[in-house]
Motif scaffolding. Structure first.
Motif, mmCIF file in Angstrom:
data_model
loop_
_atom_site.group_PDB
_atom_site.id
_atom_site.type_symbol
_atom_site.label_atom_id
_atom_site.label_comp_id
_atom_site.label_asym_id
_atom_site.label_seq_id
_atom_site.Cartn_x
_atom_site.Cartn_y
_atom_site.Cartn_z
ATOM 1 N N HIS A 14 0.828 -1.211 0.000
ATOM 2 C CA HIS A 14 0.000 0.000 0.000
ATOM 3 C C HIS A 14 0.862 1.260 0.000
ATOM 4 O O HIS A 14 0.560 2.222 -0.711
ATOM 5 C CB HIS A 14 -0.942 -0.022 1.208
ATOM 6 N N ASP A 15 1.939 1.272 0.770
ATOM 7 C CA ASP A 15 2.810 2.454 0.830
ATOM 8 C C ASP A 15 3.450 2.744 -0.521
ATOM 9 O O ASP A 15 3.570 3.903 -0.917
ATOM 10 C CB ASP A 15 3.884 2.282 1.904
ATOM 11 N N ALA A 16 3.874 1.699 -1.223
ATOM 12 C CA ALA A 16 4.466 1.888 -2.552
ATOM 13 C C ALA A 16 3.428 2.415 -3.537
ATOM 14 O O ALA A 16 3.744 3.251 -4.392
ATOM 15 C CB ALA A 16 5.064 0.583 -3.059
ATOM 16 N N LEU A 17 2.199 1.939 -3.427
ATOM 17 C CA LEU A 17 1.119 2.431 -4.282
ATOM 18 C C LEU A 17 0.872 3.915 -4.022
ATOM 19 O O LEU A 17 0.776 4.708 -4.964
ATOM 20 C CB LEU A 17 -0.170 1.636 -4.040
ATOM 21 N N ILE A 18 0.808 4.312 -2.759
ATOM 22 C CA ILE A 18 0.597 5.721 -2.403
ATOM 23 C C ILE A 18 1.745 6.567 -2.944
ATOM 24 O O ILE A 18 1.535 7.647 -3.510
ATOM 25 C CB ILE A 18 0.449 5.885 -0.876
ATOM 26 N N GLU A 19 2.972 6.082 -2.780
ATOM 27 C CA GLU A 19 4.144 6.816 -3.274
ATOM 28 C C GLU A 19 4.072 6.995 -4.787
ATOM 29 O O GLU A 19 4.356 8.071 -5.308
ATOM 30 C CB GLU A 19 5.427 6.095 -2.866
ATOM 31 N N HIS A 20 3.695 5.948 -5.500
ATOM 32 C CA HIS A 20 3.587 6.014 -6.958
ATOM 33 C C HIS A 20 2.525 7.033 -7.383
ATOM 34 O O HIS A 20 2.767 7.846 -8.278
ATOM 35 C CB HIS A 20 3.250 4.630 -7.520
ATOM 36 N N VAL A 21 1.380 6.989 -6.743
ATOM 37 C CA VAL A 21 0.301 7.925 -7.090
ATOM 38 C C VAL A 21 0.724 9.358 -6.744
ATOM 39 O O VAL A 21 0.501 10.282 -7.537
ATOM 40 C CB VAL A 21 -1.028 7.544 -6.389
ATOM 41 N N ALA A 22 1.344 9.571 -5.592
ATOM 42 C CA ALA A 22 1.795 10.911 -5.200
ATOM 43 C C ALA A 22 2.790 11.459 -6.216
ATOM 44 O O ALA A 22 2.674 12.613 -6.655
ATOM 45 C CB ALA A 22 2.414 10.869 -3.812
ATOM 46 N N GLU A 23 3.756 10.638 -6.593
ATOM 47 C CA GLU A 23 4.752 11.083 -7.574
ATOM 48 C C GLU A 23 4.109 11.385 -8.926
ATOM 49 O O GLU A 23 4.431 12.388 -9.572
ATOM 50 C CB GLU A 23 5.843 10.031 -7.748
ATOM 51 N N THR A 24 3.188 10.536 -9.342
ATOM 52 C CA THR A 24 2.513 10.746 -10.620
ATOM 53 C C THR A 24 1.696 12.038 -10.596
ATOM 54 O O THR A 24 1.718 12.816 -11.563
ATOM 55 C CB THR A 24 1.612 9.545 -10.960
ATOM 56 N N GLU A 41 13.151 15.877 -5.315
ATOM 57 C CA GLU A 41 13.660 17.135 -4.779
ATOM 58 C C GLU A 41 12.556 18.076 -4.298
ATOM 59 O O GLU A 41 12.825 19.223 -3.941
ATOM 60 C CB GLU A 41 14.499 17.842 -5.849
ATOM 61 N N ALA A 42 11.334 17.616 -4.268
ATOM 62 C CA ALA A 42 10.192 18.484 -3.964
ATOM 63 C C ALA A 42 10.172 18.976 -2.521
ATOM 64 O O ALA A 42 9.584 20.006 -2.236
ATOM 65 C CB ALA A 42 8.887 17.764 -4.286
ATOM 66 N N GLY A 43 10.766 18.253 -1.619
ATOM 67 C CA GLY A 43 10.784 18.681 -0.220
ATOM 68 C C GLY A 43 9.746 17.962 0.620
ATOM 69 O O GLY A 43 8.733 17.452 0.116
ATOM 70 N N ASP A 44 10.015 17.926 1.906
ATOM 71 C CA ASP A 44 9.160 17.186 2.846
ATOM 72 C C ASP A 44 7.721 17.685 2.872
ATOM 73 O O ASP A 44 6.788 16.888 2.939
ATOM 74 C CB ASP A 44 9.742 17.247 4.254
ATOM 75 N N TYR A 45 7.534 18.999 2.847
ATOM 76 C CA TYR A 45 6.174 19.551 2.897
ATOM 77 C C TYR A 45 5.337 19.036 1.721
ATOM 78 O O TYR A 45 4.221 18.543 1.907
ATOM 79 C CB TYR A 45 6.208 21.083 2.893
ATOM 80 N N TRP A 46 5.898 19.158 0.503
ATOM 81 C CA TRP A 46 5.139 18.747 -0.672
ATOM 82 C C TRP A 46 4.965 17.241 -0.741
ATOM 83 O O TRP A 46 3.935 16.749 -1.205
ATOM 84 C CB TRP A 46 5.779 19.293 -1.953
ATOM 85 N N HIS A 47 5.944 16.495 -0.269
ATOM 86 C CA HIS A 47 5.776 15.039 -0.209
ATOM 87 C C HIS A 47 4.603 14.682 0.696
ATOM 88 O O HIS A 47 3.773 13.841 0.348
ATOM 89 C CB HIS A 47 7.057 14.368 0.293
ATOM 90 N N GLU A 52 -0.854 12.678 1.039
ATOM 91 C CA GLU A 52 -2.222 12.768 1.567
ATOM 92 C C GLU A 52 -3.238 12.777 0.429
ATOM 93 O O GLU A 52 -4.276 12.107 0.506
ATOM 94 C CB GLU A 52 -2.376 14.015 2.432
ATOM 95 N N LEU A 53 -2.957 13.516 -0.633
ATOM 96 C CA LEU A 53 -3.837 13.518 -1.805
ATOM 97 C C LEU A 53 -3.926 12.124 -2.424
ATOM 98 O O LEU A 53 -5.008 11.667 -2.800
ATOM 99 C CB LEU A 53 -3.334 14.507 -2.855
ATOM 100 N N ALA A 54 -2.782 11.459 -2.521
ATOM 101 C CA ALA A 54 -2.749 10.110 -3.087
ATOM 102 C C ALA A 54 -3.548 9.135 -2.236
ATOM 103 O O ALA A 54 -4.276 8.283 -2.752
ATOM 104 C CB ALA A 54 -1.309 9.634 -3.232
ATOM 105 N N THR A 55 -3.434 9.249 -0.921
ATOM 106 C CA THR A 55 -4.187 8.382 -0.007
ATOM 107 C C THR A 55 -5.688 8.586 -0.218
ATOM 108 O O THR A 55 -6.459 7.616 -0.281
ATOM 109 C CB THR A 55 -3.791 8.666 1.445
ATOM 110 N N THR A 56 -6.101 9.825 -0.348
ATOM 111 C CA THR A 56 -7.515 10.133 -0.601
ATOM 112 C C THR A 56 -7.960 9.567 -1.949
ATOM 113 O O THR A 56 -9.037 8.966 -2.043
ATOM 114 C CB THR A 56 -7.756 11.646 -0.545
ATOM 115 N N ALA A 57 -7.140 9.733 -2.967
ATOM 116 C CA ALA A 57 -7.486 9.245 -4.313
ATOM 117 C C ALA A 57 -7.615 7.725 -4.328
ATOM 118 O O ALA A 57 -8.586 7.183 -4.867
ATOM 119 C CB ALA A 57 -6.443 9.703 -5.325
#
Length: 62
Positions: A14-24, A41-47, A52-57
């Motif tokens: 699940h974490d890898a899926l969230i990471e993939h969606v967030a990056e996409t 390089e986006a930074g901790d805040y934007w990550h 969070e957006l990816a988790t919701t999606a």
């Protein structure tokens, strides 16, 4: 017809899926300007925000 497997349906990590969606999501919003950082390089805040957006999606699609 190619064998297509839904990443959402078949994800074991699940974490890898969230990471993939967030990056996409992040990469889809890049404009190509000098202040336009790639995901690593986006930074901790934007990550945090995009994860969070990816988790919701992902939750909305399940």
């Amino acid at each position: 017809m190619p064998d297509h497997r839904c990443r959402l349906c078949t994800a074991n990590d699940h974490d890898a899926l969230i990471e993939h969606v967030a990056e996409t999501l992040w990469e889809s919003r890049r404009r190509g300007t000098l202040d336009d950082w790639p995901w690593p390089e986006a930074g901790d805040y934007w990550h945090k925000v995009f994860r969070e957006l990816a988790t919701t999606a992902v939750g909305a699609m399940r």
